[in-house]
Design a protein around this motif. Structure first.
Motif, PDB file in Angstrom:
ATOM      1  N   THR A  39       4.341   4.539  -5.908  1.00 52.70           N
ATOM      2  CA  THR A  39       4.071   5.046  -4.785  1.00 52.70           C
ATOM      3  C   THR A  39       3.155   5.674  -5.086  1.00 52.70           C
ATOM      4  O   THR A  39       1.667   5.082  -4.503  1.00 52.70           O
ATOM      5  N   GLN A  40       2.557   6.909  -6.030  1.00 56.27           N
ATOM      6  CA  GLN A  40       1.709   7.790  -5.860  1.00 56.27           C
ATOM      7  C   GLN A  40       0.730   7.163  -6.468  1.00 56.27           C
ATOM      8  O   GLN A  40      -0.075   6.938  -5.999  1.00 56.27           O
ATOM      9  N   GLN A  41       1.365   6.038  -7.877  1.00 50.96           N
ATOM     10  CA  GLN A  41       0.209   5.191  -8.734  1.00 50.96           C
ATOM     11  C   GLN A  41      -0.616   4.228  -7.343  1.00 50.96           C
ATOM     12  O   GLN A  41      -1.642   4.391  -7.889  1.00 50.96           O
ATOM     13  N   LYS A  42       0.198   3.884  -6.525  1.00 51.89           N
ATOM     14  CA  LYS A  42      -0.084   2.775  -5.741  1.00 51.89           C
ATOM     15  C   LYS A  42      -1.246   3.522  -4.442  1.00 51.89           C
ATOM     16  O   LYS A  42      -2.458   3.203  -4.002  1.00 51.89           O
ATOM     17  N   PHE A  77      -8.045  10.041  -2.734  1.00 49.88           N
ATOM     18  CA  PHE A  77      -5.865  10.236  -3.173  1.00 49.88           C
ATOM     19  C   PHE A  77      -6.765  10.503  -4.994  1.00 49.88           C
ATOM     20  O   PHE A  77      -6.555   9.523  -5.740  1.00 49.88           O
ATOM     21  N   LEU A  78      -6.036  12.105  -5.161  1.00 50.06           N
ATOM     22  CA  LEU A  78      -6.408  12.482  -6.859  1.00 50.06           C
ATOM     23  C   LEU A  78      -4.952  12.689  -7.243  1.00 50.06           C
ATOM     24  O   LEU A  78      -3.928  12.531  -7.013  1.00 50.06           O
ATOM     25  N   LYS A 111       4.586   8.952   7.811  1.00 56.65           N
ATOM     26  CA  LYS A 111       5.592   7.692   7.499  1.00 56.65           C
ATOM     27  C   LYS A 111       4.896   6.064   7.362  1.00 56.65           C
ATOM     28  O   LYS A 111       3.942   6.112   7.333  1.00 56.65           O
ATOM     29  N   ILE A 112       5.001   6.584   5.841  1.00 52.27           N
ATOM     30  CA  ILE A 112       4.605   5.154   5.516  1.00 52.27           C
ATOM     31  C   ILE A 112       4.909   4.049   6.116  1.00 52.27           C
ATOM     32  O   ILE A 112       6.388   3.197   4.858  1.00 52.27           O
ATOM     33  N   LYS A 119      -4.164  -2.109   1.449  1.00 49.40           N
ATOM     34  CA  LYS A 119      -4.368  -1.916   2.896  1.00 49.40           C
ATOM     35  C   LYS A 119      -2.687  -0.724   2.191  1.00 49.40           C
ATOM     36  O   LYS A 119      -1.973  -0.323   1.629  1.00 49.40           O
ATOM     37  N   PHE A 120      -3.431   0.589   3.172  1.00 46.10           N
ATOM     38  CA  PHE A 120      -2.230   1.639   3.355  1.00 46.10           C
ATOM     39  C   PHE A 120      -2.480   2.318   4.461  1.00 46.10           C
ATOM     40  O   PHE A 120      -2.992   2.236   5.655  1.00 46.10           O
ATOM     41  N   THR A 121      -0.810   2.048   5.345  1.00 45.14           N
ATOM     42  CA  THR A 121      -0.943   2.484   6.473  1.00 45.14           C
ATOM     43  C   THR A 121      -0.081   3.220   6.637  1.00 45.14           C
ATOM     44  O   THR A 121       1.442   2.890   6.324  1.00 45.14           O
TER      45      THR A 121
END
Length: 141
Positions: A39-42, A77-78, A111-112, A119-121
């Motif tokens: 998830t962090q990588q995405k 996001f870093l 909440k992801i 897409k990121f919601t």
């Protein structure tokens, strides 16, 4: 004579125990850690805020929905656990990805809801008295 029959069986049992003691199945903690890393990588990289919805619900009343149309707002996001955004001026915040598609951002649990390559919601909900507030962020690359 009885010890001669018992000794090979004992050696065989010890060998089996030592052989299986070295084998380890992937634990749920390892799987959870792998899911968080994925998830962090995405999440990494620059995202554009394309839609921002605010819902306010008082008691059993229908929610009041405000659909904002953001212009030129970004989130970057870093890998160091920081996010840069111009949502309220140029600011930098920390974020942490947790299990079960949870991200802590602005010291709030987000909440992801969707996370793909493009897409990121995510959303957060807060309640004060009988009023519930929900914010949903829709980001794209």
């Amino acid at each position: 004579m009885k010890t001669n029959k018992f000794l090979p069986i004992l050696i065989l049992l010890i060998t089996i125990l030592l052989g299986t003691a070295g084998c380890k199945n992937s634990s749920s903690e390892d799987e959870e850690s792998d899911a968080i890393s994925l998830t962090q990588q995405k999440i990494l990289g620059r995202w554009n805020l394309v839609e921002f919805i605010e819902e306010t619900t008082v008691g059993n009343q229908p929610p009041e929905i405000i659909n904002n149309d953001p212009q030129n707002i970004y989130f970057e996001f870093l890998a160091n656990g920081r996010v840069k955004t111009n949502a309220e001026g140029e600011e930098e915040y920390s974020y942490v990805v947790k299990p079960d598609n949870i991200m802590i951002l602005w010291e709030k649990e987000q909440k992801i809801m969707e996370l793909t390559q493009n897409k990121f919601t995510f959303s957060n909900t807060a309640t004060e008295g009988n009023t519930t507030y929900k914010q949903t962020y829709f980001l794209t690359r």
